[in-house]
Design an enzyme around this catalytic site. Sequence first.
Site, short mmCIF file in Angstrom:
data_model
loop_
_atom_site.label_atom_id
_atom_site.label_comp_id
_atom_site.label_asym_id
_atom_site.label_seq_id
_atom_site.Cartn_x
_atom_site.Cartn_y
_atom_site.Cartn_z
CG HIS A 8 -12.48 13.10 -13.55
ND1 HIS A 8 -12.17 14.10 -12.71
CD2 HIS A 8 -12.33 13.52 -14.73
CE1 HIS A 8 -11.94 15.31 -13.46
NE2 HIS A 8 -11.85 14.82 -14.73
CG MET A 12 0.47 18.83 -21.62
SD MET A 12 1.86 19.37 -22.86
CE MET A 12 1.53 18.04 -23.97
#
Length: 354
Positions: free
Chosen positions: A119, A178
């Site tokens: 991540h 986004m």
Amino acid sequence: MHPALFHWKRLEQVVTEVFVQAGARREHARLVAESLVHADLRGIESHGLARLPIYIQRIETGLIELNDEPVVWKQEGATALVDGKNQLGAVVGVAALEESIKLSQQMGIGVVGVRHSNHFGSCSYYAERSIAEGRILLVLSNAPEAMAPTGGIRPFFGTNPIAVGIPAGEEPSFLLDMATSVAARGKIALAVKKGETIPADWAIDPDGKETTDPTQALLGSLLPIGGAKGYGLAMFIDILCGLLTGAATGPHVKSLYDNWNDPQNVGHLFLTVDIERFMPLPDFCASMDAYIREVKSVPTKKGVSEIFIPGEIESRKKQERMENGIPFDPNLTKELSQLCRTYGVDLQAAYHVP
């Protein structure tokens, strides 16, 4: 209880210290701390310090490799493939971004694929770094399963984000960042923590029905933006970040929260463009300014005071929080202060003093 206010720079120092105490090299610790605080400054709480406990847990469990450096596995022409060596995601991301910027200096464009990463925080962190260098950046990442293909009820794709950073002059830069799901999974996890409900169009429960219960949503599946269009985007990002780079894809990308046996093997793709190959940078920035002013001068509908360009609201929030402090939910403050104490670091050193 009022939220505690934190000073961004001191917070970076405190978080850096926690990573160092957990075994990370100082320069690596600083990058990850910077990327987490960056998200909180911009008001993207789902990718900020709320992620610190899970990063540290994965380090403690030995699921992140702190001693290796990401390597450029192969490089030819304008392309490179980076092996993240399972290092902390932000460390891998910055290494890939720097390679991509270097290639764009030489070739006009740099395309860098990444495998064996984790991540890597909020994509806007890389877009902001690239904008500061006067370059256009497109960054993509895949992520652990969270979203069903349109018509399905089992998660397959991650929330697979896409971000674009484009510099301007006096006007705020264009920074679109986004997820391809209606909402980021982190926002739903945050709603569980805060005991709040979620909008009905964010997710479906395990039976495929729309739900406002964040707990049911996490057991079910997130919904893509724009229906089948978001599903198509998520799949395209998975192919470029996973299949093309040799990273994991779809449900094979391991969960940050639920898998305690395997590294994540997240894949990313960085594409950097050297504006100077098209026109002098100052000219481009002046054109961007004129263009942005034109967009912002469109007549607004009733009740709307101003048109914002992508990233502008976050960039204003960042200015405001740099001056007045970053507010943290009391539960998060408590969790962070316990974590800091475990590593002999004082969270209070990061409090904002007006």
